[in-house]
Every structure is written in structure tokens, then in C-alpha cells.
Design a protein around this motif. Structure first.
Motif, short mmCIF file in Angstrom:
data_model
loop_
_atom_site.label_atom_id
_atom_site.label_comp_id
_atom_site.label_asym_id
_atom_site.label_seq_id
_atom_site.Cartn_x
_atom_site.Cartn_y
_atom_site.Cartn_z
N LEU A 95 0.81 -1.15 -0.05
CA LEU A 95 0.20 -0.11 0.24
C LEU A 95 0.88 1.17 -0.06
N HIS A 96 0.56 2.31 -1.05
CA HIS A 96 1.18 3.33 -0.94
C HIS A 96 0.33 4.52 -1.79
N ARG A 97 0.87 5.56 -1.63
CA ARG A 97 0.03 6.68 -2.56
C ARG A 97 1.21 7.38 -3.32
N ASP A 98 0.78 7.69 -4.57
CA ASP A 98 1.48 8.63 -5.52
C ASP A 98 1.43 10.23 -5.16
N ALA A 99 2.61 10.43 -4.57
CA ALA A 99 2.60 11.93 -3.78
C ALA A 99 3.86 12.61 -4.21
N ASP A 100 4.44 12.13 -5.22
CA ASP A 100 5.77 12.64 -5.70
C ASP A 100 5.80 13.91 -6.51
N GLU A 101 4.51 14.00 -7.03
CA GLU A 101 4.09 14.99 -8.21
C GLU A 101 3.88 16.42 -7.59
N ALA A 102 4.11 17.43 -8.65
CA ALA A 102 3.94 18.87 -8.05
C ALA A 102 2.41 19.38 -7.91
N ASP A 103 1.52 18.73 -8.79
CA ASP A 103 0.26 19.33 -9.07
C ASP A 103 -0.64 18.04 -9.03
N PHE A 104 -1.36 17.98 -7.62
CA PHE A 104 -2.40 16.78 -7.58
C PHE A 104 -3.70 16.94 -8.31
N SER A 105 -3.89 18.05 -8.98
CA SER A 105 -5.08 18.41 -9.46
C SER A 105 -5.40 17.32 -10.75
N TRP A 106 -4.09 16.97 -11.34
CA TRP A 106 -4.09 15.77 -12.31
C TRP A 106 -4.22 14.64 -11.85
N PRO A 107 -5.11 13.67 -12.51
CA PRO A 107 -5.32 12.27 -12.01
C PRO A 107 -4.24 11.48 -12.19
N VAL A 108 -4.12 10.13 -11.96
CA VAL A 108 -3.08 9.16 -12.17
C VAL A 108 -4.09 8.05 -13.13
N LEU A 109 -3.44 7.91 -14.18
CA LEU A 109 -4.16 6.86 -14.97
C LEU A 109 -3.30 5.66 -15.08
N SER A 110 -4.11 4.48 -14.84
CA SER A 110 -3.46 3.15 -14.89
C SER A 110 -4.14 2.18 -15.72
N ILE A 111 -3.23 1.56 -16.55
CA ILE A 111 -3.57 0.58 -17.51
C ILE A 111 -3.23 -0.72 -17.05
N SER A 112 -3.97 -1.89 -17.12
CA SER A 112 -3.58 -3.36 -16.71
C SER A 112 -3.45 -4.13 -18.30
N LEU A 113 -2.39 -4.95 -18.45
CA LEU A 113 -1.99 -5.74 -19.15
C LEU A 113 -1.76 -7.13 -18.77
N GLY A 114 -2.06 -8.33 -19.48
CA GLY A 114 -1.57 -9.74 -18.95
C GLY A 114 -2.46 -9.96 -17.80
N ASP A 115 -1.65 -10.66 -16.98
CA ASP A 115 -2.47 -11.54 -15.98
C ASP A 115 -3.23 -10.75 -14.96
N PRO A 116 -4.37 -11.23 -14.49
CA PRO A 116 -5.26 -10.38 -13.50
C PRO A 116 -4.37 -10.23 -12.10
N GLY A 117 -4.52 -9.23 -11.53
CA GLY A 117 -3.91 -8.57 -10.35
C GLY A 117 -4.98 -8.25 -9.22
N LEU A 118 -4.85 -8.66 -8.03
CA LEU A 118 -5.88 -8.10 -7.02
C LEU A 118 -5.40 -6.67 -6.49
N PHE A 119 -5.92 -5.88 -6.80
CA PHE A 119 -5.83 -4.38 -6.67
C PHE A 119 -6.70 -4.05 -5.13
N ARG A 120 -5.67 -3.21 -4.21
CA ARG A 120 -6.57 -3.16 -2.95
C ARG A 120 -6.30 -1.47 -3.14
N ILE A 121 -7.56 -0.93 -2.47
CA ILE A 121 -7.76 0.40 -2.41
C ILE A 121 -8.29 0.97 -1.08
N GLY A 122 -7.38 1.67 -0.48
CA GLY A 122 -7.82 2.29 0.75
C GLY A 122 -8.41 3.65 0.73
N GLY A 123 -8.00 4.55 1.86
CA GLY A 123 -8.21 5.86 1.72
C GLY A 123 -7.22 6.70 1.75
N THR A 124 -7.35 7.95 2.07
CA THR A 124 -6.19 9.09 2.05
C THR A 124 -5.29 8.81 3.37
#
Length: 198
Positions: free
Chosen positions: A114-143
Motif C-alpha cells: 500500500l502506497h500513494r502517488d505523492a511525488d508530483e507537483a500538482d495533484f489536480s491531475w489524476p493518475v491513469l492506470s492501465i492493466s495488461l496481462g495476468d489479473p492482479g488483486l488491486f487493493r484500494i484504501g483511503g487517504t
């Protein structure tokens, strides 16, 4: 579309032909900037292998987590493939392109804590993720790190968008279902994350 803690999960957005084309583009990225195994600031090798495309790649080491303009070999990162940028244009913006497309490869036993993407200068832009290949169990928490989590199985062709209040949620990959897809000849999962850095 599935929404979990504000994170949008668009199931099966890329069809098989689009997945194959994108995987081919990423093979060319990896030829120019080969996958490497990052080491955390505490000296522990990560279980994923990594490369990147665009203006920056994301790096880790004794100096901490940061963006870098060059691959560890010293070469500049290759351009972000058009197949990836087309997805960004559809979900994020047709004017502002991402600065970084991080490419993570998950082998049979790889995971991402578990981590968050917080090394960017402007958090107003979203992070876009694309999955390819084998399924992965993605865990989502809060802030907050201790917030409750929920999981969703990400499969090849799924697109995830973390923006707005969900931009800084904690997230990770608990495990992959190795061999669960025929997209990548040797199995495994590729996850792309596109970010605006500057």
C-alpha cells in the motif's frame, strides 16, 4: 464502471487487439530502456521490475523516491507510445499530456505494498492506470494509511482513474494470478501509470 473509494475502474476498456498493440509498443520501450529492479531506500529489492517512458521515470534508492530524466543506464527515456496517449486523451485531457508513463512488470510472486502517488507537483491531475496481462488483486484504501480497504480484480484491458478526492488514496497489488492471461508470452502482469509530474 465500478467506483471504489472514489477510484474509477473501467473494466475491459481495451479490447484484445488494442492490448496486443500496446504490449508491442511497450516491448519497444523496454528495448530502449530495459526493465530494472528498483531497491527501496532501506536497501530491499522491490519484487516488481520497472521502466518508463516520457520526460521522466520514477526512481528509488538511497536518495529516496524521486523522478529522474534518465534511465539508470544513462539513456533518456523513450517517448510515451501513442497507444497509451490515446487512453490518456480519452479519460484525462487532449491538451496536457503526461510527463511520465511508469511501466511495472509483475512476475509470479511480485506484489506492491500500500502506497500513494505523492511525488508530483500538482495533484489536480489524476493518475491513469492501465492493466495488461495476468489479473492482479488491486487493493484500494483511503487517504489515511489506516483507512479500511477494498479489493477488485484488475484484468487485462482494465483502466483505472484516480483523481479528485481519490487522487491520494493508498493502493497496492496484493498478488497476481500468474498464467491467468495469454497476452504476454511468458506470463505476468504489466501495469502502466501515467502522471503529470511538473
Amino acid at each position: 464502471m465500478i467506483e471504489i473509494n472514489g477510484v474509477e475502474v473501467h473494466k475491459g476498456w481495451l479490447d484484445r487487439a488494442a492490448q496486443e498493440a500496446m504490449a508491442g509498443d511497450l516491448r519497444r520501450v523496454a528495448l530502449a530502456a530495459p526493465f530494472f529492479q528498483p531497491v527501496t531506500p532501506w536497501g530491499k529489492p522491490m519484487s516488481v521490475r520497472m521502466t518508463a517512458a516520457g520526460k521522466y521515470g520514477w526512481m528509488t534508492g538511497k536518495g529516496g523516491y524521486h523522478y529522474a530524466a534518465r534511465h539508470p543506464s544513462g539513456v533518456a527515456w523513450p517517448p510515451i507510445p501513442e497507444s497509451v496517449l490515446a487512453v490518456w486523451r480519452r479519460f484525462v485531457s487532449a491538451e496536457r499530456m503526461p510527463d511520465c508513463c511508469l511501466v511495472n512488470y509483475y512476475g509470479e510472486k511480485a506484489r506492491m505494498g500500500l502506497h500513494r502517488d505523492a511525488d508530483e507537483a500538482d495533484f489536480s491531475w489524476p493518475v491513469l492506470s492501465i492493466s495488461l496481462g495476468d489479473p492482479g488483486l488491486f487493493r484500494i484504501g483511503g487517504t489515511e494509511r489506516g483507512d479500511p480497504t477494498r479489493s477488485v480484480l484488475l484484468e487485462s484491458g482494465d483502466v483505472v482513474l484516480m483523481g479528485g478526492p481519490a487522487r491520494l488514496v493508498h493502493h497496492g497489488v496484493d498478488r497476481i494470478r500468474f498464467g491467468g492471461s495469454t497476452l504476454l508470452p511468458k506470463g505476468g502482469r504489466i501495469n502502466l501509470t501515467c502522471r503529470v509530474v511538473d
